[in-house]
Design an enzyme around this catalytic site. Structure first.
Site, PDB file in Angstrom:
ATOM      1  N   THR A  36      46.819  44.074  36.246  1.00  0.00           N
ATOM      2  CA  THR A  36      45.718  44.902  35.779  1.00  0.00           C
ATOM      3  C   THR A  36      46.178  46.339  35.657  1.00  0.00           C
ATOM      4  OG1 THR A  36      44.198  43.494  37.026  1.00  0.00           O
ATOM      5  CG2 THR A  36      43.345  45.612  36.359  1.00  0.00           C
TER       6      THR A  36
ATOM      7  N   GLY B 210      45.824  44.668  41.428  1.00  0.00           N
ATOM      8  CA  GLY B 210      46.282  44.061  42.657  1.00  0.00           C
ATOM      9  C   GLY B 210      45.544  42.835  43.121  1.00  0.00           C
ATOM     10  N   GLY B 211      44.911  42.075  42.210  1.00  0.00           N
ATOM     11  CA  GLY B 211      44.294  40.812  42.593  1.00  0.00           C
ATOM     12  C   GLY B 211      43.325  40.964  43.752  1.00  0.00           C
TER      13      GLY B 211
END
Length: 530
Positions: free
Chosen positions: A344, A426-427
């Site tokens: 992202t 960062g999920g």
């Protein structure tokens, strides 16, 4: 101590310096925060291709000069031809993670740019033409991008997965080899795509010349997406999530994003009036709160049209109080089974007119599906792999269903008039990092630059990682490491400025007009004041 960037005119923050510069240039030319964001988003889709693309999705939070907050959901749904039988009949028990069959959701990014642009013209006096906003991106793709360390590392680490995916090696390898840092990658097809969007307008992506090229490639390569999927797609305005805490009102995106998780973590910290005296308490408290919140997220959050609960039920004072009672702050609880992370970019902009934008754009995994469409140079996302092929799963694949998104931009209105825009890639680390940055700025009174670059931690899966240990950067003290282990955490020490911790950023607009910005030293980014 690191100093924040400050200005009384405007501020642009992005995880790549050229994207920050492009947005800043638009602001200096009299553009507003939305116009700057569109230009920066287009540029970063070229210069940071491992993390985002026109073939991905985005989400927006826009705080206008009157402090009204507007949210845009530009997440594309699954193809009408994509269903469980489609994959099981081909022998799959789960959706393939790479290649054409992983490219099963409509790219929403350009529709998000279009909806935001129309809103800017109608409501914010936007006057800068699309031709100017896309110019830098067009030129960057034509003249070539510089390979950064993060781009090279991602090509190297994922090459075995992606080298045989259509179009990947043609764009991302140089003479058949992994490029070196500083090498030039030229993407002429992508430049031509921007040229067509400049000529025909952003809607061309879904119904014009660009659309025709995309559909031709997808049909040949075997993606389930078809022309009707594109023609019927529209980005939409949605009601943002809101939560009032002691000294601010928090905003985030509703489902299908995990915005609820981010806002709930801060709500619980506020409810418990937690004052962390040291790093151990800060990490442990936020991690244990995260575990409780993720159980809710993993059980309920999906396309809101298919949820059996209203997300607002989780943001009531009573619910937060009851949830707080279930958390054990003395010992580490087990980690819930959870979703994989993704890649992202977060960007923020604030202008001289009083508008602030928090924006996030993604292709899910590194390079998304890995599929680079031959006629357009667009890398397609693989966000649809978050769907399950198990009918019993609350997020199982259905035609037209929106996938679960880890990405979500954050915004806060403080009671004293400050507006804060912040976020990260960062999920599963996104909610934790958002909480850490907000807490360090608001409670520990660090400036934004220090709040972002202080050592961080991550529990759960994220960018390029599959393990769920508690990863902490080695700038934390040995005592912090040992104390967390003694509390039951499975601790893994990582590098000093570890990229898996995300590329965060933040900006604050003060009531007197001062703008403060901070970027992440873990990224290739910059904060630029006007």
């Amino acid at each position: 101590m690191l100093n924040s960037t400050m200005s009384y005119k405007n501020m642009m923050v992005a995880p790549h310096h050229l994207a920050a510069k492009t947005g800043s240039d638009i602001l200096k030319e009299g553009g507003n925060a939305i116009e700057a964001m569109i230009a920066s988003a287009a540029m970063i889709s070229v210069v940071y291709p491992h993390m985002n693309s026109m073939g991905g999705d985005n989400f927006w939070l826009i705080s206008d000069k009157n402090k009204n907050v507007h949210a845009i959901d530009s997440c594309g749904p699954a193809a009408n031809n994509a269903n469980i039988e489609f994959y099981k009949n081909q022998g799959f028990s789960s959706i393939p993670s790479r290649g054409p069959l992983s490219a099963l959701t409509v790219p929403g990014a350009v529709a998000g740019w279009k909806l935001a642009y129309d809103f800017s013209v109608k409501n914010l006096g936007g006057k800068i033409p699309i031709s100017r906003l896309l110019f830098d991106a067009e030129e960057a793709a034509k003249e070539g991008i510089t390979v950064t360390n993060t781009l090279r590392n991602n090509i190297k680490s994922k090459l075995n997965q992606l080298v045989d995916v259509e179009g990947f090696k043609d764009v991302y390898l140089k003479n058949g080899k992994i490029p070196n840092v500083g090498d030039r990658l030229i993407i002429p097809k992508l430049s031509n795509t921007f040229s067509l969007l400049i000529k025909n307008g952003l809607e061309d992506f879904y119904s014009g010349d660009v659309f025709s090229k995309i559909i031709s490639d997808l049909n040949i390569l075997g993606s389930p997406l078809n022309s009707d999927d594109f023609k019927n797609y529209k980005a939409t305005f949605v009601e943002p999530l809101e939560l009032k805490i002691k000294d601010a009102k928090l905003f985030n995106l509703p489902p299908p994003t995990q915005g609820l998780a981010s806002i709930l973590i801060l709500g619980l910290l506020d409810e418990l009036s937690i004052t962390c005296k040291n790093d151990v308490e800060l990490i442990h408290n936020i991690v244990e709160i995260t575990k409780a919140v993720f159980k809710i997220r993993d059980k309920h959050i999906s396309d809101p049209r298919y949820m059996n609960v209203n997300v607002s039920e989780f943001l009531t004072k009573d619910f937060i109080k009851n949830l707080a009672k279930e958390i054990n702050f003395e010992k580490a609880a087990p980690w819930p089974s959870s979703s994989p992370g993704g890649d992202t970019v977060w960007l923020g902009a604030t202008d001289a007119y009083g508008n602030t934008v928090s924006f996030i754009q993604s292709i899910y995994w590194e390079f998304g599906s890995g599929l680079v469409l031959p006629n357009t140079g667009i890398t397609m996302q693989n966000r649809g792999v978050s769907f399950s092929l198990d009918l019993k799963n609350h997020n199982h694949l259905l035609p037209g269903r929106k996938p679960f998104h880890t990405i979500q931009p954050a915004l806060a209105h403080f009671d004293d008039g400050r507006v804060m825009s912040y976020g990260t890639m960062g999920g599963e680390g996104q909610p934790q990092t958002q909480a850490a940055i907000f807490y360090r700025y608001n409670v520990q009174n660090l400036n934004l630059q220090n709040a972002i670059n202080e050592p961080r931690w991550l529990l759960g899966k994220t960018w390029g990682e599959e393990t769920t240990s508690l990863k902490i950067e080695d700038r934390f003290s040995f005592d912090t490491f040992d104390d967390l282990k003694s509390m039951g955490h499975i601790v893994e020490k990582v590098g000093a400025y570890e990229e898996i911790m995300g590329h965060a950023g933040a900006l604050v607009c003060y009531p007197n007009g001062l703008k403060e910005g901070g970027y992440d030293l873990r990224s290739d980014g910059l904060a630029i004041g006007g």
